[in-house]
Write a protein that holds these residues in place. Structure first.
Motif, PDB file in Angstrom:
ATOM      1  N   ASP A   1       0.851  -1.198   0.000  1.00 43.89           N
ATOM      2  CA  ASP A   1       0.000   0.000   0.000  1.00 43.89           C
ATOM      3  C   ASP A   1       0.886   1.248   0.000  1.00 43.89           C
ATOM      4  OD1 ASP A   1      -2.319  -1.476   0.113  1.00 43.89           O
ATOM      5  OD2 ASP A   1      -2.559  -1.287   2.281  1.00 43.89           O
ATOM      6  N   THR A   2       0.422   2.287  -0.641  1.00 41.74           N
ATOM      7  CA  THR A   2       1.137   3.559  -0.655  1.00 41.74           C
ATOM      8  C   THR A   2       0.754   4.385   0.564  1.00 41.74           C
ATOM      9  OG1 THR A   2       1.233   3.616  -3.065  1.00 41.74           O
ATOM     10  CG2 THR A   2       1.516   5.708  -1.926  1.00 41.74           C
ATOM     11  N   VAL A   3       1.737   4.992   1.211  1.00 43.44           N
ATOM     12  CA  VAL A   3       1.509   5.827   2.391  1.00 43.44           C
ATOM     13  C   VAL A   3       1.395   7.287   1.963  1.00 43.44           C
ATOM     14  CG1 VAL A   3       2.426   6.564   4.622  1.00 43.44           C
ATOM     15  CG2 VAL A   3       2.816   4.223   3.829  1.00 43.44           C
ATOM     16  N   MET A   4       0.348   7.957   2.440  1.00 47.59           N
ATOM     17  CA  MET A   4       0.149   9.383   2.197  1.00 47.59           C
ATOM     18  C   MET A   4       0.174  10.113   3.541  1.00 47.59           C
ATOM     19  SD  MET A   4      -2.957   9.240  -0.629  1.00 47.59           S
ATOM     20  CE  MET A   4      -3.082  11.032  -0.661  1.00 47.59           C
ATOM     21  N   ILE A   5       0.973  11.162   3.634  1.00 45.39           N
ATOM     22  CA  ILE A   5       1.119  11.904   4.895  1.00 45.39           C
ATOM     23  C   ILE A   5       0.889  13.393   4.651  1.00 45.39           C
ATOM     24  CG2 ILE A   5       2.687  12.537   6.779  1.00 45.39           C
ATOM     25  CD1 ILE A   5       4.195   9.914   6.219  1.00 45.39           C
ATOM     26  N   LEU A   6       0.138  14.015   5.538  1.00 45.16           N
ATOM     27  CA  LEU A   6      -0.067  15.463   5.476  1.00 45.16           C
ATOM     28  C   LEU A   6       0.364  16.083   6.801  1.00 45.16           C
ATOM     29  CD1 LEU A   6      -1.375  17.968   3.939  1.00 45.16           C
ATOM     30  CD2 LEU A   6      -3.309  17.605   5.478  1.00 45.16           C
ATOM     31  N   LEU A   7       1.214  17.097   6.728  1.00 44.03           N
ATOM     32  CA  LEU A   7       1.555  17.923   7.882  1.00 44.03           C
ATOM     33  C   LEU A   7       0.953  19.300   7.656  1.00 44.03           C
ATOM     34  CD1 LEU A   7       5.360  17.083   8.334  1.00 44.03           C
ATOM     35  CD2 LEU A   7       3.389  15.880   9.304  1.00 44.03           C
ATOM     36  N   TYR A   8       0.098  19.724   8.577  1.00 40.08           N
ATOM     37  CA  TYR A   8      -0.494  21.054   8.458  1.00 40.08           C
ATOM     38  C   TYR A   8       0.174  21.972   9.468  1.00 40.08           C
ATOM     39  CZ  TYR A   8      -3.885  24.800   7.992  1.00 40.08           C
ATOM     40  OH  TYR A   8      -4.470  26.015   7.767  1.00 40.08           O
ATOM     41  N   HIS A   9       0.538  23.164   9.000  1.00 42.18           N
ATOM     42  CA  HIS A   9       1.248  24.134   9.837  1.00 42.18           C
ATOM     43  C   HIS A   9       0.310  25.324  10.105  1.00 42.18           C
ATOM     44  CE1 HIS A   9       4.757  21.779   8.590  1.00 42.18           C
ATOM     45  NE2 HIS A   9       4.323  21.920   7.352  1.00 42.18           N
TER      46      HIS A   9
ATOM     47  N   GLU B   1       0.197  19.737  12.849  1.00 42.15           N
ATOM     48  CA  GLU B   1      -0.898  18.777  12.959  1.00 42.15           C
ATOM     49  C   GLU B   1      -0.677  17.728  11.865  1.00 42.15           C
ATOM     50  OE1 GLU B   1      -2.922  19.088  15.416  1.00 42.15           O
ATOM     51  OE2 GLU B   1      -2.654  21.201  15.979  1.00 42.15           O
ATOM     52  N   ALA B   2      -0.645  16.442  12.246  1.00 34.54           N
ATOM     53  CA  ALA B   2      -0.234  15.393  11.308  1.00 34.54           C
ATOM     54  C   ALA B   2      -1.344  14.382  11.031  1.00 34.54           C
ATOM     55  CB  ALA B   2       0.999  14.673  11.848  1.00 34.54           C
ATOM     56  N   TYR B   3      -1.412  13.936   9.756  1.00 35.84           N
ATOM     57  CA  TYR B   3      -2.438  12.990   9.306  1.00 35.84           C
ATOM     58  C   TYR B   3      -1.812  11.958   8.383  1.00 35.84           C
ATOM     59  CZ  TYR B   3      -5.238  17.003  10.753  1.00 35.84           C
ATOM     60  OH  TYR B   3      -5.761  18.055  11.463  1.00 35.84           O
ATOM     61  N   ILE B   4      -2.451  10.790   8.283  1.00 40.25           N
ATOM     62  CA  ILE B   4      -1.947   9.729   7.423  1.00 40.25           C
ATOM     63  C   ILE B   4      -3.113   8.939   6.841  1.00 40.25           C
ATOM     64  CG2 ILE B   4      -1.784   7.985   9.254  1.00 40.25           C
ATOM     65  CD1 ILE B   4       0.872   7.074   7.991  1.00 40.25           C
ATOM     66  N   CYS B   5      -2.937   8.415   5.637  1.00 39.91           N
ATOM     67  CA  CYS B   5      -3.870   7.448   5.073  1.00 39.91           C
ATOM     68  C   CYS B   5      -3.089   6.536   4.139  1.00 39.91           C
ATOM     69  CB  CYS B   5      -5.047   8.114   4.365  1.00 39.91           C
ATOM     70  SG  CYS B   5      -4.622   9.037   2.877  1.00 39.91           S
TER      71      CYS B   5
ATOM     72  N   ASN C   1      -2.788  -0.454  -6.591  1.00 42.36           N
ATOM     73  CA  ASN C   1      -3.463  -0.279  -7.890  1.00 42.36           C
ATOM     74  C   ASN C   1      -4.337   0.978  -7.936  1.00 42.36           C
ATOM     75  OD1 ASN C   1      -5.716  -0.931  -6.364  1.00 42.36           O
ATOM     76  ND2 ASN C   1      -6.041  -2.939  -7.308  1.00 42.36           N
ATOM     77  N   GLY C   2      -4.356   1.746  -6.838  1.00 39.14           N
ATOM     78  CA  GLY C   2      -5.092   3.005  -6.811  1.00 39.14           C
ATOM     79  C   GLY C   2      -6.594   2.870  -6.741  1.00 39.14           C
ATOM     80  N   LYS C   3      -7.112   1.679  -6.435  1.00 38.02           N
ATOM     81  CA  LYS C   3      -8.552   1.453  -6.445  1.00 38.02           C
ATOM     82  C   LYS C   3      -9.184   1.454  -5.056  1.00 38.02           C
ATOM     83  CE  LYS C   3      -8.590  -1.138 -10.785  1.00 38.02           C
ATOM     84  NZ  LYS C   3      -8.977  -2.405 -11.467  1.00 38.02           N
ATOM     85  N   ALA C   4      -8.397   1.629  -4.032  1.00 39.89           N
ATOM     86  CA  ALA C   4      -8.943   1.653  -2.671  1.00 39.89           C
ATOM     87  C   ALA C   4      -8.092   2.568  -1.805  1.00 39.89           C
ATOM     88  CB  ALA C   4      -8.973   0.250  -2.077  1.00 39.89           C
ATOM     89  N   ILE C   5      -8.731   3.125  -0.775  1.00 39.88           N
ATOM     90  CA  ILE C   5      -8.044   4.017   0.150  1.00 39.88           C
ATOM     91  C   ILE C   5      -8.590   3.787   1.549  1.00 39.88           C
ATOM     92  CG2 ILE C   5      -9.655   5.978  -0.002  1.00 39.88           C
ATOM     93  CD1 ILE C   5      -7.104   7.785  -0.207  1.00 39.88           C
ATOM     94  N   SER C   6      -7.823   4.126   2.548  1.00 35.26           N
ATOM     95  CA  SER C   6      -8.268   3.975   3.933  1.00 35.26           C
ATOM     96  C   SER C   6      -8.881   5.272   4.433  1.00 35.26           C
ATOM     97  CB  SER C   6      -7.074   3.606   4.831  1.00 35.26           C
ATOM     98  OG  SER C   6      -6.230   4.750   4.998  1.00 35.26           O
ATOM     99  N   ASP C   7      -9.538   5.208   5.581  1.00 35.83           N
ATOM    100  CA  ASP C   7      -9.916   6.426   6.285  1.00 35.83           C
ATOM    101  C   ASP C   7      -8.635   7.141   6.707  1.00 35.83           C
ATOM    102  OD1 ASP C   7     -12.564   5.718   6.087  1.00 35.83           O
ATOM    103  OD2 ASP C   7     -12.711   4.985   8.159  1.00 35.83           O
ATOM    104  N   SER C   8      -8.671   8.442   6.706  1.00 33.27           N
ATOM    105  CA  SER C   8      -7.520   9.182   7.227  1.00 33.27           C
ATOM    106  C   SER C   8      -7.496   9.065   8.748  1.00 33.27           C
ATOM    107  CB  SER C   8      -7.579  10.650   6.814  1.00 33.27           C
ATOM    108  OG  SER C   8      -8.702  11.283   7.401  1.00 33.27           O
ATOM    109  N   THR C   9      -6.308   9.177   9.325  1.00 31.90           N
ATOM    110  CA  THR C   9      -6.148   9.111  10.772  1.00 31.90           C
ATOM    111  C   THR C   9      -5.331  10.309  11.240  1.00 31.90           C
ATOM    112  OG1 THR C   9      -6.152   6.695  10.703  1.00 31.90           O
ATOM    113  CG2 THR C   9      -5.338   7.729  12.711  1.00 31.90           C
ATOM    114  N   TYR C  10      -5.780  10.917  12.316  1.00 31.13           N
ATOM    115  CA  TYR C  10      -5.040  12.015  12.932  1.00 31.13           C
ATOM    116  C   TYR C  10      -3.918  11.427  13.761  1.00 31.13           C
ATOM    117  CZ  TYR C  10      -4.199  16.068  16.019  1.00 31.13           C
ATOM    118  OH  TYR C  10      -3.630  17.100  16.718  1.00 31.13           O
ATOM    119  N   ILE C  11      -2.672  11.727  13.401  1.00 29.54           N
ATOM    120  CA  ILE C  11      -1.528  11.184  14.129  1.00 29.54           C
ATOM    121  C   ILE C  11      -1.312  11.941  15.432  1.00 29.54           C
ATOM    122  CG2 ILE C  11       0.934  10.647  14.027  1.00 29.54           C
ATOM    123  CD1 ILE C  11       0.694  10.694  10.975  1.00 29.54           C
ATOM    124  N   GLY C  12      -1.469  13.264  15.379  1.00 28.08           N
ATOM    125  CA  GLY C  12      -1.292  14.056  16.583  1.00 28.08           C
ATOM    126  C   GLY C  12      -0.676  15.407  16.318  1.00 28.08           C
TER     127      GLY C  12
END
Length: 273
Positions: free
Chosen positions: A140-148, A182-186, A191-202
């Motif tokens: 699975d591919t990991v997607m990470i968002l850091l919000y400042h 503020e950090a998030y991950i999904c 194959n790009g056909k499914a994704i998880s719910d996003s999770t707030y890391i902290g």
């Protein structure tokens, strides 16, 4: 003038009095134009909620354009609509005029792919390290968002690594490492056909204070400064009079203000700690 190119029962297109008709993503839309008059408190609250929402949505579009692409596919909605809707409905706190984002409740993706456990974010000298339990679908591919929130910007990592890596280091310049994050991950299937719910890391480095919280702290400091001056004078006069109130109008006025401010400080918001 509005036109009905598909007959009287079809979608209108154009202007009719204070209404404008048009088609958006294949759907007929109508909106009003002109001066709507003085807004109600509910309207003002809705406007602030939308403004606060859009302030974040506009900064994280690089991430949400990918994370909401699957959910938007085949519908009249797009990734921007979904991000706006989820944040506005589920991740706002406070009452007008002090509405703000509750970052722990922000939703950045929805899907049935498994998420991950043991999520952590650690501050390092030149960035942050995000880690997770690598068990599950290894590729699975990991997607990470850091919000400042202090800078109102975001660091998006769309293709960080594979799930089985278990961790990913994100380079940040020195000032940003020390600011609130503020950090998030999904996770997205290979194959790009499914994704998880996003999770707030902290959160790292503490939360950004709202304008109302800053105002309350400033007000508390001013009241406390005034109280400290009065307390010093009041206690000194009591000491000079052997612990008894001074029989004078000036002292009675001092004592009254001293008691009022003492009681006020006990209930005043903005107290440190």
């Amino acid at each position: 003038m509005a036109k009905a190119p598909n007959g009287p029962l079809g979608a209108l297109n154009g202007k009719l009095h204070n209404l404008v008709f048009y088609v958006l993503n294949g759907q007929p839309v109508v909106r009003t134009i002109g001066d709507p008059g003085k807004p109600s408190r509910n309207q003002l609250a809705n406007r602030q909620a939308m403004s606060v929402t859009m302030e974040m949505v506009s900064r994280i579009s690089e991430f949400t354009n990918v994370s909401f692409e699957l959910e938007a596919r085949g519908t009249v909605r797009n990734a921007h609509n979904l991000a706006t809707s989820y944040i506005k409905k589920h991740a706002l706190k406070g009452e007008y005029p002090n509405i703000s984002v509750d970052y722990s409740k922000v939703i950045l993706s929805n899907g049935n792919l498994p998420g991950a456990n043991d999520l952590k974010i650690e501050k390092k000298k030149k960035g942050v390290l995000v880690s997770w339990d690598p068990s599950g679908q290894y590729n699975d591919t990991v997607m990470i968002l850091l919000y400042h929130p202090l800078e109102k910007t975001a660091t998006s990592v769309i293709n960080a690594c594979r799930r089985d890596a278990g961790s990913y280091f994100i380079d940040l310049y020195e000032q940003r490492v020390e600011e609130p994050i503020e950090a998030y991950i999904c996770f997205k299937s290979a194959n790009g056909k499914a994704i998880s719910d996003s999770t707030y890391i902290g959160n790292l480095n503490g939360a950004v204070e709202s304008p109302e919280e800053i105002r309350q702290k400033q007000n508390y400091v001013l009241v406390k400064q005034r109280f400290d001056v009065l307390e010093t004078d009041y206690l000194q006069q009591m000491k000079d009079n052997r612990g008894n109130p001074v029989n004078s109008k000036a002292f009675r006025s001092l004592e009254r203000e001293y008691e009022v401010l003492k009681n006020k400080l006990e209930h005043l918001p903005g107290k440190p700690g």
